[in-house]
Design an enzyme around this catalytic site. Structure first.
Site, PDB file in Angstrom:
ATOM      1  N   GLU A 263       3.971  12.788  -0.146  1.00  0.00           N
ATOM      2  CA  GLU A 263       3.862  11.419   0.365  1.00  0.00           C
ATOM      3  C   GLU A 263       5.085  11.096   1.209  1.00  0.00           C
ATOM      4  O   GLU A 263       6.216  11.415   0.834  1.00  0.00           O
ATOM      5  CB  GLU A 263       3.812  10.378  -0.766  1.00  0.00           C
ATOM      6  CG  GLU A 263       2.600  10.412  -1.647  1.00  0.00           C
ATOM      7  CD  GLU A 263       2.674   9.342  -2.734  1.00  0.00           C
ATOM      8  OE1 GLU A 263       3.357   8.307  -2.540  1.00  0.00           O
ATOM      9  OE2 GLU A 263       2.050   9.545  -3.792  1.00  0.00           O
ATOM     10  N   GLU A 314      -4.700  -0.883   0.909  1.00  0.00           N
ATOM     11  CA  GLU A 314      -5.417  -0.912  -0.369  1.00  0.00           C
ATOM     12  C   GLU A 314      -5.156  -2.260  -1.051  1.00  0.00           C
ATOM     13  O   GLU A 314      -4.097  -2.490  -1.617  1.00  0.00           O
ATOM     14  CB  GLU A 314      -4.958   0.248  -1.254  1.00  0.00           C
ATOM     15  CG  GLU A 314      -5.269   1.614  -0.638  1.00  0.00           C
ATOM     16  CD  GLU A 314      -4.721   2.767  -1.448  1.00  0.00           C
ATOM     17  OE1 GLU A 314      -5.283   3.047  -2.533  1.00  0.00           O
ATOM     18  OE2 GLU A 314      -3.714   3.368  -1.021  1.00  0.00           O
ATOM     19  N   LYS A 317      -3.844  -3.011  -4.816  1.00  0.00           N
ATOM     20  CA  LYS A 317      -2.466  -2.739  -5.220  1.00  0.00           C
ATOM     21  C   LYS A 317      -1.687  -4.049  -5.262  1.00  0.00           C
ATOM     22  O   LYS A 317      -2.129  -5.067  -4.724  1.00  0.00           O
ATOM     23  CB  LYS A 317      -1.816  -1.762  -4.231  1.00  0.00           C
ATOM     24  CG  LYS A 317      -2.306  -0.331  -4.392  1.00  0.00           C
ATOM     25  CD  LYS A 317      -1.466   0.610  -3.567  1.00  0.00           C
ATOM     26  CE  LYS A 317      -1.766   2.051  -3.915  1.00  0.00           C
ATOM     27  NZ  LYS A 317      -0.897   2.987  -3.167  1.00  0.00           N
TER      28      LYS A 317
END
Length: 339
Positions: A263, A314, A317
């Protein structure tokens, strides 16, 4: 399927590769994290078509998702698939439990989906689940070996918090709390020729100390040497963090273990002037350019594979930066960054 205006990936993949690197889309050695914590995301079949359309050859998901696995059949997309942290005690308890997981989430797709990595837990070292990582990795490796699937690598994902010291990079070492677990993990990885997956976020270093941490150093845009470490020179924080891991592993006698950046990214909203769309674009654009090159100051010949975090905004989240790392708005399916 609707023709989407997928600006972010056009810029990052097509423009970068064809105009700057001259590579074909098939050589686009960058991955995208496909997170699913949203209530407005497109169907996995549409997501896979987008990866294919823009030559994104690597996908990372955080847990098995049958709809995504079905969509990936015969797609030629390499998949890194995680195992949820809370499942680790069960899979560590017996090889039979691990085999049931394999039979449910890998065996039905093994001939049609390219599994590159199976990652045992995400950012759980140190922590209550850390003790289960190596037993699960061993159980899964045994099952893969029994099925002649030695090309699939079993690993885990760690955050930079496992490092006790990371500045300068040559001082890199593991924290007291993480060290024993990391040594066990690295021994397994060394024995199986598997890489360690690390999450690298220069953004958080700047956010924590914006006065003393240079923004251009984090964004790959510094033109001078920002950190000199002996005879090694650093003009970007990404290389410094990666080399801190190389140093830390070398000090534990695991200099042959390679690294994959599972990531890295930059949020486009949520923290004032530090999280703008131009800054997010700049980081991700330069991250793609960086991953196309071999080596770091410490390991000039090292190959460091990379995944951008993440494909979509998203909305399930936590509010703020956490939900704003995405390249694409899932509602409009348009990229967030300026052209």
């Amino acid at each position: 399927m609707k023709t989407y205006i997928f600006h972010a990936l056009i810029v990052l993949a097509i423009t970068l590769l064809h105009h700057q690197i001259g590579a074909s889309a098939q050589n686009f050695d960058i991955g995208l994290n496909y997170g699913m914590l949203g209530d407005n995301l497109p169907k996995p079949t549409e997501v896979v078509k987008l990866y294919q359309k823009y030559g994104i050859g690597k996908m990372r998901i955080f847990a098995p998702d049958p709809a995504t696995l079905e969509a990936l059949r015969n797609s030629n997309i390499e998949l890194s698939m995680g195992i949820a942290n809370e499942l680790l005690p069960t899979l560590a308890a017996s090889e039979a439990n691990a085999e049931r997981w394999y039979n449910g989430f890998m065996a039905p797709y093994i001939n049609d989906v390219i599994f590159s990595y199976i990652t045992v837990g995400n950012e759980i070292v140190p922590g209550e689940f850390a003790q289960y990582i190596v037993p699960v990795m061993r159980n899964l490796q045994t099952i893969l070996d029994e099925n002649n699937l030695a090309g699939i690598r079993v690993s885990t994902v760690v955050a930079t918090s496992v490092l006790g010291t990371s500045y300068p990079p040559s001082q890199g070492n593991f924290t007291t709390d993480a060290r024993a677990t990391m040594i066990d993990i690295l021994k397994f990885l060394n024995d199986t020729s598997s890489p360690l997956l690390i999450n690298v976020y220069p953004y958080f270093a700047v956010a924590a100390d914006p006065i003393n941490v240079r923004l251009d150093y984090a964004l790959f845009t510094a033109t001078d040497v920002v950190v000199q470490d002996g005879n090694l020179n650093y003009n970007n924080m990404f290389d410094a963090i990666v080399d801190s891991f190389f140093w830390a592993m070398e000090k534990e006698n695991f200099s042959d273990v390679q690294l994959v950046v599972s990531e890295s990214g930059w949020p486009s909203y949520g923290n004032g002037n530090l999280t703008t769309k131009p800054l997010a674009y700049t980081y991700n654009y330069n991250f793609v350019r960086r991953v196309q090159k071999f080596g770091t100051p410490k390991r000039p010949n090292a190959y460091v594979e990379g995944f951008i975090f993440a494909l979509f905004l998203e909305d399930l989240k936590p509010a703020g930066v956490e939900r704003n790392f995405g390249l694409v708005d899932p509602i409009t399916m348009e990229g967030l960054y300026p052209l």
